[in-house]
Design an enzyme around this catalytic site. Structure first.
Site, PDB file in Angstrom:
ATOM      1  N   LYS A 107      10.302 -18.108  18.495  1.00 14.52           N
ATOM      2  CA  LYS A 107      11.592 -18.236  19.179  1.00 14.52           C
ATOM      3  C   LYS A 107      11.472 -18.992  20.515  1.00 14.52           C
ATOM      4  O   LYS A 107      10.382 -19.219  21.014  1.00 14.52           O
ATOM      5  CB  LYS A 107      12.201 -16.847  19.393  1.00 14.52           C
ATOM      6  CG  LYS A 107      12.574 -16.157  18.080  1.00 14.52           C
ATOM      7  CD  LYS A 107      13.633 -16.924  17.307  1.00 14.52           C
ATOM      8  CE  LYS A 107      14.197 -16.176  16.115  1.00 14.52           C
ATOM      9  NZ  LYS A 107      13.330 -16.150  14.931  1.00 14.52           N
TER      10      LYS A 107
HETATM   11  C1  LIG Z   1      19.176 -15.231  12.568  1.00 15.08           C
HETATM   12  C2  LIG Z   1      18.123 -14.189  12.758  1.00 15.08           C
HETATM   13  N1  LIG Z   1      18.482 -12.919  12.986  1.00 15.08           N
HETATM   14  C3  LIG Z   1      17.573 -11.946  13.169  1.00 15.08           C
HETATM   15  C4  LIG Z   1      16.232 -12.216  13.136  1.00 15.08           C
HETATM   16  C5  LIG Z   1      15.254 -11.099  13.306  1.00 15.08           C
HETATM   17  O1  LIG Z   1      14.522 -11.243  14.492  1.00 15.08           O
HETATM   18  P1  LIG Z   1      13.237 -10.327  14.736  1.00 15.08           P
HETATM   19  O2  LIG Z   1      12.107 -10.919  13.984  1.00 15.08           O
HETATM   20  O3  LIG Z   1      13.034 -10.392  16.240  1.00 15.08           O
HETATM   21  O4  LIG Z   1      13.574  -8.950  14.297  1.00 15.08           O
HETATM   22  C6  LIG Z   1      15.792 -13.520  12.905  1.00 15.08           C
HETATM   23  C7  LIG Z   1      14.357 -13.798  12.864  1.00 15.08           C
HETATM   24  O5  LIG Z   1      13.846 -14.844  12.667  1.00 15.08           O
HETATM   25  C8  LIG Z   1      16.755 -14.538  12.712  1.00 15.08           C
HETATM   26  O6  LIG Z   1      16.394 -15.804  12.464  1.00 15.08           O
END
Ligand SMILES: Cc1ncc(COP(=O)(O)O)c(C=O)c1O
Length: 404
Positions: A203
């Protein structure tokens, strides 16, 4: 280097640009500096390695950066979305409207709380949830809407918020990609509604794994209890001088807190974020100017009312202009040592959702058609100008080779 200057190997820049890369270019490695490393070491030496002073500081500085009423640091964006749904009281019998053009986490959390995910199609340009589609799927059972700021381009929030307000639903924004984006001049995450961020390794700001929930302070106070075993009071302080050993468990909460080791990374990544953002924009500008006149390619756009966070550079192919499809295009880039990815395999194509809700590929025709022609190019802070030139050269070479 101008085209007539020689590099150390004695090659002209124009010649170098035509040569395939020798080493594989990974899609999205993180950029961790010495400051982050020292801060992590300091945290390890401090004797306090789980949620503590660095996490508190990260929450305060993150909220300050966005202009948010408050922030709650968690161990992922998934945790932030889940915590928010539980805090909002979303559960069995409720519906939550969201997009198929997202990562599974955005929809899995709706299943986790026992509610029904209602997927609606996306806009053809931004690939964000289409407000007109939301309007057609609102029912008295709609408790929340989860718009996802796809690739970092903010959704059409004015329309989404107005629709939600009229139906008494809450807008829980999935801002995993949207740091630091702005919609009509205001940062995503600056409002009172819940907004979930991701600090996963790829990210725009990373803590390895991590997430943040922003929004109204009273909601966040309740979310903090939900996110840490349902324990009353600042349970993280209970081992510190002056901390109280007593606590009550008010509900069966989760174990979603961020550690000070993660926050140590986040504090420095946040300080560098504006610089990171400027570099992402430079890379995007180079890609887009190189691809803009190529009939087989459709570069991503940003609407005038937004500041795009450029988490992803999603290039779309025009199938009618090429003799190969997206999958072969990715393979050809791989042969030229360029790592790519696809964001996303739409939710309705995954077996669990397809079978549970009886979706067909064309249940969401815009999401599906775009999925078949999209790929994400490397967009990260470790890319050198030469790397960017190599990506451009490889993409244009594949287009030239397979033009119809
Ligand atoms: C659009 C979206 N929402 C939620 C997430 C979940 O993030 P995390 O891995 O921090 O839980 C991601 C992860 O890549 C994502 O791309």
């Amino acid at each position: 280097m101008t085209s007539l200057q020689q590099d150390p190997a004695g090659l002209l820049a124009a010649e170098r640009a035509l040569m395939p890369r020798r080493e594989f270019l990974p899609f999205s490695p993180p950029l961790i500096g010495e400051e982050e490393i020292s801060e992590v070491v300091d945290a390890l030496r401090s004797g306090w390695i789980t949620t503590g002073p660095r996490t508190k500081r990260f929450e305060t500085e993150f909220a300050g950066f966005l202009g948010a009423p408050g922030a709650l640091a968690l161990n992922s964006c998934t945790a932030a979305l889940h915590t928010a749904l539980v805090t909002l009281g979303v559960g069995p019998g409720d519906e939550v409207i969201t997009t198929p053009m997202t990562f599974a986490a955005s929809v899995n959390v709706i299943e986790h709380v026992g509610a029904r995910p209602v997927l609606v199609d996306v806009e053809p340009d931004t690939l964000n949830i289409d407000p007109a589609e939301i309007a057609m799927h609102l029912t008295p059972r709609t408790k929340a809407i989860i718009p996802v700021h796809f690739a970092g381009h903010p959704v059409e929030l004015d329309s989404v918020v107005e629709l939600a307000r009229r139906h008494g639903a809450t807008v829980l924004e999935d801002a995993a990609h949207a740091l630091p984006a702005r919609y009509r001049g205001r940062r995503i995450g600056a409002g009172r509604n819940p907004v979930a961020f991701s600090f996963y390794a790829t990210k725009n700001l990373t803590t390895g794994e991590g997430g943040m929930l922003t929004g109204d302070q009273e909601m966040l106070d309740r979310a903090r209890v939900v996110s840490l075993h349902g324990m009353s009071r600042d349970a993280w302080k209970r081992y510190d001088k002056g901390g109280k050993w007593q606590y009550d468990v008010l509900l069966p909460g989760f174990k979603y807190n961020m550690t000070d080791i993660q926050a140590a990374l986040g504090l420095w990544q946040l300080r560098k974020l504006e610089r990171f953002d400027a570099r992402r924009r430079e890379v995007v500008a180079q890609y887009t100017s190189a691809f803009a006149d190529e009939a087989a390619l459709v570069p991503p756009t940003a609407r005038p009312e937004v500041d795009h966070a450029w988490h992803l550079y999603v290039l779309r192919l025009r199938p009618e202009a090429l003799r190969i499809g997206r999958d072969e295009f990715i393979e050809e880039l791989g042969k030229r040592n360029i790592g790519t990815s696809v964001h996303f395999i739409p939710i309705h194509l995954h077996p669990f959702y397809r079978e549970k809700y009886g979706f067909r590929p064309d249940s969401f025709p815009i999401a599906h058609a775009n999925y078949l022609r999209m790929l994400s190019l490397p967009l990260n802070l470790r890319l050198s100008d030469q790397d960017v030139a190599d990506v451009i050269a490889a993409v244009l070479d594949v287009v030239r080779t397979y033009r119809r």
